[in-house]
Motif scaffolding. Structure first.
Motif, mmCIF file in Angstrom:
data_model
loop_
_atom_site.group_PDB
_atom_site.id
_atom_site.type_symbol
_atom_site.label_atom_id
_atom_site.label_comp_id
_atom_site.label_asym_id
_atom_site.label_seq_id
_atom_site.Cartn_x
_atom_site.Cartn_y
_atom_site.Cartn_z
ATOM 1 N N LYS A 164 6.884 -2.749 2.295
ATOM 2 C CA LYS A 164 6.005 -2.757 1.122
ATOM 3 C C LYS A 164 5.322 -4.106 1.020
ATOM 4 O O LYS A 164 5.968 -5.147 1.041
ATOM 5 C CB LYS A 164 6.780 -2.475 -0.163
ATOM 6 N N LYS A 165 3.993 -4.074 0.915
ATOM 7 C CA LYS A 165 3.228 -5.308 0.824
ATOM 8 C C LYS A 165 2.653 -5.555 -0.565
ATOM 9 O O LYS A 165 2.533 -6.685 -0.992
ATOM 10 C CB LYS A 165 2.075 -5.306 1.841
ATOM 11 N N ASP A 166 2.261 -4.473 -1.252
ATOM 12 C CA ASP A 166 1.618 -4.666 -2.550
ATOM 13 C C ASP A 166 1.718 -3.372 -3.362
ATOM 14 O O ASP A 166 1.839 -2.289 -2.810
ATOM 15 C CB ASP A 166 0.154 -5.033 -2.362
ATOM 16 N N THR A 167 1.656 -3.518 -4.675
ATOM 17 C CA THR A 167 1.616 -2.391 -5.590
ATOM 18 C C THR A 167 0.539 -2.667 -6.631
ATOM 19 O O THR A 167 0.479 -3.765 -7.171
ATOM 20 C CB THR A 167 2.970 -2.188 -6.297
ATOM 21 N N VAL A 168 -0.295 -1.678 -6.891
ATOM 22 C CA VAL A 168 -1.324 -1.797 -7.908
ATOM 23 C C VAL A 168 -1.112 -0.663 -8.891
ATOM 24 O O VAL A 168 -1.186 0.509 -8.529
ATOM 25 C CB VAL A 168 -2.747 -1.714 -7.305
ATOM 26 N N SER A 169 -0.833 -1.035 -10.147
ATOM 27 C CA SER A 169 -0.525 -0.049 -11.170
ATOM 28 C C SER A 169 -1.772 0.291 -11.986
ATOM 29 O O SER A 169 -2.647 -0.538 -12.174
ATOM 30 C CB SER A 169 0.551 -0.599 -12.105
ATOM 31 N N ASN A 170 -1.811 1.520 -12.480
ATOM 32 C CA ASN A 170 -2.919 1.985 -13.306
ATOM 33 C C ASN A 170 -2.428 2.174 -14.737
ATOM 34 O O ASN A 170 -2.968 2.955 -15.487
ATOM 35 C CB ASN A 170 -3.467 3.296 -12.735
#
Length: 87
Positions: free
Chosen positions: A80-86
């Motif tokens: 896992k490199k990144d997470t972008v939440s909405n």
């Protein structure tokens, strides 16, 4: 759900509504298993209900998780490199 790249690597994602382990598997052009990553859960790199998966030009896997309204980016090795939440 299966996503493919021009280099013929395949990425397979279980039917997340039915699967318990919620894993993503990557295979080479000959069908040999390369790596398994992700799992059920709410934490980093974990999935609730993955809905869309794409493989970009750098062989990174991007997954949209409907349950947690977020995109998760995994590198070529499944880290896992990144997470972008909405939310």
């Amino acid at each position: 759900m299966i996503a493919a790249r021009a280099n013929k690597r395949l990425v397979d994602m279980d039917d997340f509504e039915k699967a318990k382990d919620k894993v993503i598997k990557k295979f080479d052009a000959e069908g040999h298993h390369l790596v398994t990553f992700s799992r059920a859960g709410e934490g980093p790199g974990e999935m609730g209900n993955a809905w869309v998966m794409v493989v970009d030009a750098q062989d990174r896997v991007i997954v949209w998780d409907m349950s947690y309204k977020r995109f998760t980016l995994f590198d070529n090795d499944g880290t896992k490199k990144d997470t972008v939440s909405n939310q």
